[in-house]
Design a protein around this motif. Structure first.
Motif, mmCIF file in Angstrom:
data_model
loop_
_atom_site.group_PDB
_atom_site.id
_atom_site.type_symbol
_atom_site.label_atom_id
_atom_site.label_comp_id
_atom_site.label_asym_id
_atom_site.label_seq_id
_atom_site.Cartn_x
_atom_site.Cartn_y
_atom_site.Cartn_z
ATOM 1 N N GLY A 206 26.719 -1.154 -18.038
ATOM 2 C CA GLY A 206 25.581 -0.912 -18.909
ATOM 3 C C GLY A 206 25.772 0.325 -19.772
ATOM 4 N N ALA A 207 26.324 1.390 -19.149
ATOM 5 C CA ALA A 207 26.582 2.612 -19.914
ATOM 6 C C ALA A 207 27.679 2.394 -20.954
ATOM 7 C CB ALA A 207 26.964 3.741 -18.961
ATOM 8 N N VAL A 208 28.731 1.686 -20.556
ATOM 9 C CA VAL A 208 29.833 1.424 -21.484
ATOM 10 C C VAL A 208 29.379 0.522 -22.627
ATOM 11 C CG1 VAL A 208 32.107 0.356 -21.706
ATOM 12 C CG2 VAL A 208 31.589 1.788 -19.723
ATOM 13 N N SER A 209 28.540 -0.477 -22.306
ATOM 14 C CA SER A 209 28.097 -1.400 -23.350
ATOM 15 C C SER A 209 27.279 -0.690 -24.418
ATOM 16 C CB SER A 209 27.273 -2.535 -22.731
ATOM 17 O OG SER A 209 26.008 -2.059 -22.277
ATOM 18 N N GLY A 210 26.548 0.365 -24.013
ATOM 19 C CA GLY A 210 25.780 1.123 -24.993
ATOM 20 C C GLY A 210 26.651 1.774 -26.043
ATOM 21 N N ILE A 211 27.930 2.006 -25.692
ATOM 22 C CA ILE A 211 28.872 2.613 -26.627
ATOM 23 C C ILE A 211 29.705 1.552 -27.340
ATOM 24 C CG2 ILE A 211 30.829 4.206 -26.828
ATOM 25 C CD1 ILE A 211 29.780 5.573 -24.274
ATOM 26 N N VAL A 212 30.138 0.563 -26.580
ATOM 27 C CA VAL A 212 31.099 -0.413 -27.094
ATOM 28 C C VAL A 212 30.429 -1.533 -27.879
ATOM 29 C CG1 VAL A 212 32.829 -2.129 -26.413
ATOM 30 C CG2 VAL A 212 32.748 0.105 -25.274
ATOM 31 N N MET A 213 29.340 -2.094 -27.323
ATOM 32 C CA MET A 213 28.770 -3.303 -27.894
ATOM 33 C C MET A 213 28.271 -3.153 -29.333
ATOM 34 S SD MET A 213 29.098 -6.058 -26.249
ATOM 35 C CE MET A 213 27.802 -7.110 -26.887
ATOM 36 N N PRO A 214 27.487 -2.123 -29.667
ATOM 37 C CA PRO A 214 27.051 -2.013 -31.069
ATOM 38 C C PRO A 214 28.212 -1.961 -32.051
ATOM 39 C CG PRO A 214 25.763 -0.546 -29.682
ATOM 40 C CD PRO A 214 26.881 -1.061 -28.831
ATOM 41 N N ARG A 215 29.258 -1.208 -31.689
ATOM 42 C CA ARG A 215 30.423 -1.112 -32.568
ATOM 43 C C ARG A 215 31.165 -2.448 -32.650
ATOM 44 N NH1 ARG A 215 34.238 3.661 -30.937
ATOM 45 N NH2 ARG A 215 32.221 4.674 -31.243
ATOM 46 N N MET A 216 31.316 -3.117 -31.488
ATOM 47 C CA MET A 216 32.018 -4.402 -31.466
ATOM 48 C C MET A 216 31.253 -5.453 -32.257
ATOM 49 S SD MET A 216 33.087 -6.684 -28.127
ATOM 50 C CE MET A 216 33.816 -5.240 -27.358
ATOM 51 N N ILE A 217 29.927 -5.492 -32.075
ATOM 52 C CA ILE A 217 29.119 -6.465 -32.805
ATOM 53 C C ILE A 217 29.179 -6.192 -34.307
ATOM 54 C CG2 ILE A 217 26.741 -7.209 -33.236
ATOM 55 C CD1 ILE A 217 26.207 -6.954 -30.276
ATOM 56 N N GLY A 218 29.070 -4.912 -34.683
ATOM 57 C CA GLY A 218 29.124 -4.569 -36.104
ATOM 58 C C GLY A 218 30.451 -4.938 -36.741
ATOM 59 N N ASN A 219 31.571 -4.620 -36.043
ATOM 60 C CA ASN A 219 32.894 -4.941 -36.596
ATOM 61 C C ASN A 219 33.105 -6.457 -36.707
ATOM 62 O OD1 ASN A 219 33.516 -2.218 -36.751
ATOM 63 N ND2 ASN A 219 34.571 -2.168 -34.781
ATOM 64 N N ASN A 220 32.728 -7.180 -35.647
ATOM 65 C CA ASN A 220 32.917 -8.629 -35.673
ATOM 66 C C ASN A 220 32.043 -9.295 -36.726
ATOM 67 O OD1 ASN A 220 34.600 -8.150 -33.497
ATOM 68 N ND2 ASN A 220 33.811 -9.837 -32.284
ATOM 69 N N GLU A 221 30.829 -8.766 -36.887
ATOM 70 C CA GLU A 221 29.923 -9.360 -37.874
ATOM 71 C C GLU A 221 30.440 -9.124 -39.289
ATOM 72 O OE1 GLU A 221 25.103 -9.605 -38.691
ATOM 73 O OE2 GLU A 221 25.964 -7.916 -37.588
ATOM 74 N N SER A 222 30.995 -7.946 -39.531
ATOM 75 C CA SER A 222 31.512 -7.655 -40.865
ATOM 76 C C SER A 222 32.766 -8.478 -41.182
ATOM 77 C CB SER A 222 31.837 -6.163 -40.991
ATOM 78 O OG SER A 222 32.853 -5.792 -40.070
ATOM 79 N N GLN A 223 33.552 -8.821 -40.157
ATOM 80 C CA GLN A 223 34.789 -9.568 -40.375
ATOM 81 C C GLN A 223 34.569 -11.083 -40.385
ATOM 82 O OE1 GLN A 223 38.013 -8.420 -37.801
ATOM 83 N NE2 GLN A 223 37.559 -6.237 -37.984
ATOM 84 N N TYR A 224 33.730 -11.580 -39.451
ATOM 85 C CA TYR A 224 33.606 -13.021 -39.269
ATOM 86 C C TYR A 224 32.218 -13.559 -39.584
ATOM 87 C CZ TYR A 224 37.782 -11.917 -36.553
ATOM 88 O OH TYR A 224 38.999 -11.441 -36.147
ATOM 89 N N GLY A 225 31.269 -12.692 -39.898
ATOM 90 C CA GLY A 225 29.913 -13.150 -40.145
ATOM 91 C C GLY A 225 29.147 -13.344 -38.846
ATOM 92 N N PRO A 226 28.088 -14.147 -38.859
ATOM 93 C CA PRO A 226 27.266 -14.325 -37.657
ATOM 94 C C PRO A 226 28.048 -14.829 -36.447
ATOM 95 C CG PRO A 226 26.141 -15.211 -39.581
ATOM 96 C CD PRO A 226 27.526 -14.852 -40.025
#
Length: 270
Positions: A206-226
């Motif tokens: 849970g602590a790691v996801s607070g750091i990793v997930m927003p960045r991962m979601i943002g990068n993936n969304e910018s590269q591949y869309g929804p």
């Protein structure tokens, strides 16, 4: 004490060897993939249905728990809130038959989790007649957990009390889950190591996801869309599923070993 160090090292080696054998018997990769797929395809739709039909306060508490457990923040949290805030549209698109199908399919996650615990404890399958009501009971318990923890976090506020509420709720959830899904064939005290290790693992994730997930979601969304958001969430769910598998195996190994912790957890030679 050199002799004591050697003994501790030997016990650690035996623990790691037993854990490796247990993980191999559970088939960690297949089990983690199954949990991730079923949670995304079966469990999340059920939560969305509950969000759509629950009273506003309960729905908001459920969303708050999801935000805390998956570390959503910034633009990712806003996108999720916008998606789920259209409650009228969600309700209009869901029929009674659809709800029944979603509940039935959600038991796939429960069945996958049950198989992991049964393999960890080398127990035979309960069978549909003895296990079907337990699958539904676990789903109901999970939904109650999401709602109660959401309200408790709001009342406790941010900081150490928030972490304490999440940790306590996770402990009882992962202490109760194997007992229910195993049909009470493993006593409560023997399931304590599983509950503790799973609580610690989910807290760390849970602590790691607070750091990793927003960045991962943002990068993936910018590269591949929804569809990139789907890739990010599914990938993280595989990690969470793997942690649940390892903790189930570790809890069983700790109890079975001839150590003070194992004897204390077993309580007897049975």
């Amino acid at each position: 004490d050199p002799g004591g160090s050697v003994q501790r090292m030997a016990r650690l080696i035996r623990l790691l060897r037993a854990l490796a054998n247990e993980i191999q018997s559970i088939q960690i990769v297949d089990a983690a993939m199954a949990l991730a797929a079923q949670s995304f395809l079966a469990l999340f739709p059920l939560v969305i249905v509950v969000y759509a039909f629950a009273p506003p306060e309960l729905a908001s508490a459920t969303l708050e728990t999801f935000r805390l457990r998956f570390g959503l923040g910034g633009g990712s949290q806003d996108a999720m809130t916008d998606l789920l805030s259209a409650r009228n549209a969600l309700r209009s698109g869901i029929s009674v038959v659809g709800v029944l199908l979603i509940v039935a399919s959600a038991t796939a996650f429960t069945r996958a989790l049950q198989r992991i615990y049964e393999r960890a404890w080398a127990l035979p399958k309960l069978g549909v007649r003895g296990a079907a009501w337990r699958w539904l009971a676990w789903l109901a318990g999970m939904l109650v957990y999401l709602i109660v923890i959401g309200f408790a976090v709001r009342l406790s506020g941010a900081g150490a009390r928030e972490g304490g509420v999440l940790g306590l709720g996770a402990f009882f959830l992962w202490w109760w889950s194997p007992w229910l899904l195993l049909g009470g064939r493993v006593r409560w005290r023997a399931l304590l190591p599983t509950a503790v290790t799973t609580t610690v693992a989910t807290a760390v994730l849970g602590a790691v996801s607070g750091i990793v997930m927003p960045r991962m979601i943002g990068n993936n969304e910018s590269q591949y869309g929804p569809i990139g958001v789907v890739f990010a969430v599914e990938g993280w769910l595989v990690v969470v599923g793997g942690a649940l598998v390892v903790c189930a195996a570790l809890g069983a190994v700790l109890v079975k070993m001839d150590t003070p912790l194992g004897r204390l957890s077993r309580g007897s030679t049975d």
